[in-house]
Motif scaffolding. Structure first.
Motif, PDB file in Angstrom:
ATOM      1  N   GLN A  77     149.076  55.723  78.370  1.00 28.13           N
ATOM      2  CA  GLN A  77     149.346  56.969  77.660  1.00 28.13           C
ATOM      3  C   GLN A  77     148.186  57.352  76.745  1.00 28.13           C
ATOM      4  N   LEU A  78     147.627  56.367  76.029  1.00 30.89           N
ATOM      5  CA  LEU A  78     146.490  56.642  75.156  1.00 30.89           C
ATOM      6  C   LEU A  78     145.247  56.987  75.970  1.00 30.89           C
ATOM      7  N   ASP A  79     145.054  56.294  77.076  1.00 29.71           N
ATOM      8  CA  ASP A  79     143.917  56.577  77.940  1.00 29.71           C
ATOM      9  C   ASP A  79     143.955  58.028  78.408  1.00 29.71           C
ATOM     10  N   GLU A  80     145.125  58.482  78.806  1.00 30.27           N
ATOM     11  CA  GLU A  80     145.280  59.862  79.248  1.00 30.27           C
ATOM     12  C   GLU A  80     145.038  60.835  78.095  1.00 30.27           C
ATOM     13  N   TYR A  81     145.522  60.492  76.897  1.00 29.63           N
ATOM     14  CA  TYR A  81     145.344  61.356  75.724  1.00 29.63           C
ATOM     15  C   TYR A  81     143.856  61.579  75.441  1.00 29.63           C
ATOM     16  N   PHE A  82     143.084  60.503  75.403  1.00 26.70           N
ATOM     17  CA  PHE A  82     141.664  60.629  75.077  1.00 26.70           C
ATOM     18  C   PHE A  82     140.874  61.281  76.207  1.00 26.70           C
ATOM     19  N   ARG A  83     141.271  61.032  77.447  1.00 30.54           N
ATOM     20  CA  ARG A  83     140.618  61.699  78.566  1.00 30.54           C
ATOM     21  C   ARG A  83     140.775  63.219  78.457  1.00 30.54           C
ATOM     22  N   LYS A  84     141.968  63.667  78.113  1.00 31.19           N
ATOM     23  CA  LYS A  84     142.216  65.103  77.987  1.00 31.19           C
ATOM     24  C   LYS A  84     141.409  65.687  76.831  1.00 31.19           C
ATOM     25  N   LYS A  85     141.288  64.939  75.747  1.00 38.99           N
ATOM     26  CA  LYS A  85     140.472  65.407  74.621  1.00 38.99           C
ATOM     27  C   LYS A  85     139.005  65.573  75.047  1.00 38.99           C
ATOM     28  N   LEU A  86     138.492  64.602  75.808  1.00 45.73           N
ATOM     29  CA  LEU A  86     137.108  64.683  76.264  1.00 45.73           C
ATOM     30  C   LEU A  86     136.911  65.852  77.215  1.00 45.73           C
ATOM     31  N   THR A  87     137.895  66.099  78.064  1.00 42.66           N
ATOM     32  CA  THR A  87     137.821  67.213  79.007  1.00 42.66           C
ATOM     33  C   THR A  87     137.661  68.541  78.267  1.00 42.66           C
ATOM     34  N   LYS A  88     138.309  68.652  77.108  1.00 40.02           N
ATOM     35  CA  LYS A  88     138.218  69.878  76.315  1.00 40.02           C
ATOM     36  C   LYS A  88     136.807  70.100  75.764  1.00 40.02           C
ATOM     37  N   VAL A  89     136.024  69.022  75.707  1.00 36.68           N
ATOM     38  CA  VAL A  89     134.654  69.143  75.205  1.00 36.68           C
ATOM     39  C   VAL A  89     133.713  69.551  76.341  1.00 36.68           C
ATOM     40  N   PHE A  90     133.941  69.007  77.540  1.00 31.55           N
ATOM     41  CA  PHE A  90     133.136  69.409  78.692  1.00 31.55           C
ATOM     42  C   PHE A  90     133.655  70.747  79.206  1.00 31.55           C
ATOM     43  N   SER A  91     133.500  71.777  78.401  1.00 35.94           N
ATOM     44  CA  SER A  91     134.103  73.075  78.708  1.00 35.94           C
ATOM     45  C   SER A  91     133.157  74.199  78.336  1.00 35.94           C
ATOM     46  N   ASP A  92     133.598  75.429  78.582  1.00 39.20           N
ATOM     47  CA  ASP A  92     132.760  76.587  78.259  1.00 39.20           C
ATOM     48  C   ASP A  92     132.668  76.844  76.763  1.00 39.20           C
ATOM     49  N   ASP A  93     133.406  76.077  75.960  1.00 33.67           N
ATOM     50  CA  ASP A  93     133.311  76.197  74.503  1.00 33.67           C
ATOM     51  C   ASP A  93     132.176  75.357  73.928  1.00 33.67           C
ATOM     52  N   ALA A  94     131.674  74.409  74.708  1.00 34.39           N
ATOM     53  CA  ALA A  94     130.682  73.458  74.197  1.00 34.39           C
ATOM     54  C   ALA A  94     129.297  74.081  74.078  1.00 34.39           C
ATOM     55  N   MET A  95     128.608  73.732  72.994  1.00 32.49           N
ATOM     56  CA  MET A  95     127.186  74.027  72.861  1.00 32.49           C
ATOM     57  C   MET A  95     126.434  72.813  73.392  1.00 32.49           C
ATOM     58  N   ARG A  96     125.340  73.071  74.104  1.00 34.24           N
ATOM     59  CA  ARG A  96     124.634  71.976  74.758  1.00 34.24           C
ATOM     60  C   ARG A  96     123.175  71.912  74.332  1.00 34.24           C
ATOM     61  N   GLY A  97     122.581  70.768  74.584  1.00 33.90           N
ATOM     62  CA  GLY A  97     121.178  70.581  74.281  1.00 33.90           C
ATOM     63  C   GLY A  97     120.762  69.181  74.662  1.00 33.90           C
ATOM     64  N   GLN A  98     119.545  68.814  74.274  1.00 30.55           N
ATOM     65  CA  GLN A  98     119.038  67.474  74.578  1.00 30.55           C
ATOM     66  C   GLN A  98     118.280  66.956  73.369  1.00 30.55           C
ATOM     67  N   PHE A  99     118.627  65.741  72.942  1.00 30.65           N
ATOM     68  CA  PHE A  99     117.956  65.131  71.807  1.00 30.65           C
ATOM     69  C   PHE A  99     116.540  64.722  72.183  1.00 30.65           C
ATOM     70  N   SER A 100     115.645  64.857  71.245  1.00 27.91           N
ATOM     71  CA  SER A 100     114.298  64.331  71.429  1.00 27.91           C
ATOM     72  C   SER A 100     114.309  62.834  71.128  1.00 27.91           C
ATOM     73  N   ASP A 101     113.302  62.138  71.594  1.00 28.19           N
ATOM     74  CA  ASP A 101     113.218  60.694  71.346  1.00 28.19           C
ATOM     75  C   ASP A 101     113.049  60.385  69.867  1.00 28.19           C
ATOM     76  N   GLU A 102     112.530  61.350  69.112  1.00 28.95           N
ATOM     77  CA  GLU A 102     112.272  61.119  67.685  1.00 28.95           C
ATOM     78  C   GLU A 102     113.461  61.482  66.801  1.00 28.95           C
ATOM     79  N   ASN A 103     114.537  62.009  67.378  1.00 30.33           N
ATOM     80  CA  ASN A 103     115.668  62.444  66.571  1.00 30.33           C
ATOM     81  C   ASN A 103     116.295  61.263  65.827  1.00 30.33           C
ATOM     82  N   VAL A 104     116.535  61.440  64.536  1.00 32.56           N
ATOM     83  CA  VAL A 104     117.053  60.365  63.701  1.00 32.56           C
ATOM     84  C   VAL A 104     118.467  59.968  64.110  1.00 32.56           C
ATOM     85  N   PHE A 105     119.300  60.947  64.440  1.00 33.01           N
ATOM     86  CA  PHE A 105     120.687  60.640  64.776  1.00 33.01           C
ATOM     87  C   PHE A 105     120.770  59.720  65.995  1.00 33.01           C
TER      88      PHE A 105
END
Length: 320
Positions: A28-56
């Motif tokens: 049940q928890l596995d399904e809950y978190f999978r659905k949450k992640l699916t909401k991020v891989f969506s047309d609402d997400a902003m995208r980009g690529q980190f540089s190798d020097e990025n602190v985060f």
């Protein structure tokens, strides 16, 4: 899903309550978190690529527990200035997608609600502040990072501080400038096309339907939206309009909008039909493939300026 750990931010003392172990993932928890992640891989997400020097990026290690502590602390340093804080679960996860490993950080604001607590027959209904939102809702904020190529997907909410709103997550915590979301990009494309069409006296229902069909076809067949290609399709008879359209979009959309890696079904659903509201009160919903077929639908402009719509080759009619 590989691992999940949940820490909690308390607004009362602005401290983080750290979990001392990973979460046991039930189905049940596995399904809950999978659905949450699916909401991020969506047309609402902003995208980009980190540089190798990025602190985060340097905070990411192979030890999820260590990584979660470090990121929770730096997140708190940025978030603590926000007004009207709530109790938040800070969810950290490792998972695989298409054979590649991802890191995930989700902020989920907990809800205050009534719950039936057994053991107290006189007052069984109590107010609790630790209710998780449903799996169907998107996280309040989220960051998913491909550990192989450092591409990221971001859902961000601005925080209010000293009467103004700040993009604290991307600007302060991540120090990046992500692309705007596919949802916002499509809206900008539509608004810009309508503006150009209006300037060149083309903005009528025929242009609106042409624009909707073109965007739909590009998303469905090409899995991308290119301002240059759309300009050729929408303003094929007007070079100045084509150049103006591309020029006005080049800053916000410098490259074609790719949708292969996200769920863009909402946009497809919104664009798959032409919805016409006629002056006599009749409303029509026509699928794009039929709308563009002269053997099925024909739009006729009469000599007096009115329109007639001819619907052809109907085999059956049903009431709904």
């Amino acid at each position: 899903m590989k691992r999940v750990i949940i820490h909690q931010f308390s607004p009362n003392d602005t401290e983080i309550v750290y979990a001392d172990d990973y979460l046991t993932l039930t189905p049940q928890l596995d399904e809950y978190f999978r659905k949450k992640l699916t909401k991020v891989f969506s047309d609402d997400a902003m995208r980009g690529q980190f540089s190798d020097e990025n602190v985060f990026v340097s905070y990411l290690t192979d030890d999820l527990m260590e990584t979660s502590h470090r990121i929770a602390e730096v997140w708190k340093e940025e978030f603590v200035i926000s007004e009207n804080q709530k109790t938040n679960d800070l969810i950290f996860t490792q998972f695989d997608r298409d054979g590649q490993e991802y890191f995930g950080f989700l902020r989920v604001a907990l809800k205050e609600n009534l719950a039936h607590i057994t053991g107290d027959s006189q007052s069984p209904i109590k107010l609790t502040q630790n209710i998780l939102p449903s799996a169907a809702t998107a996280p309040d904020e989220a960051l998913l990072i491909n550990r192989v190529n450092k591409q990221y997907y971001l859902i961000e909410k601005r925080i209010k501080h000293n009467g103004s709103f700040e993009n604290y997550f991307s600007e302060n915590l991540l120090q990046v400038q992500p692309e705007q979301s596919v949802k916002k990009s499509i809206k900008l494309v539509e608004q810009t096309a309508q503006k150009i069409a209006d300037n060149f006296n083309q903005d009528d229902f025929a242009f609106q339907s042409k624009m909707k069909s073109a965007i739909f076809k590009n998303l469905e067949e090409d899995q991308e939206l290119s301002p240059e290609k759309l300009a050729d399709q929408l303003f094929d008879q007007n070079l100045t309009a084509r150049l103006t359209f591309v020029d006005e979009l080049k800053e916000a959309i410098p490259e074609p909008i790719q949708v292969k890696d996200i769920d863009h079904s909402r946009q497809i659903k919104k664009l798959e039909n032409q919805k016409l509201s006629l002056s006599n009160g009749i409303e029509l919903v026509v699928p794009n493939n039929i709308y563009q077929d002269a053997e099925s639908v024909e739009f006729i402009q009469n000599s007096d300026g009115t329109y007639s719509i001819l619907i052809k080759n109907i085999q059956d009619i049903q009431m709904k």
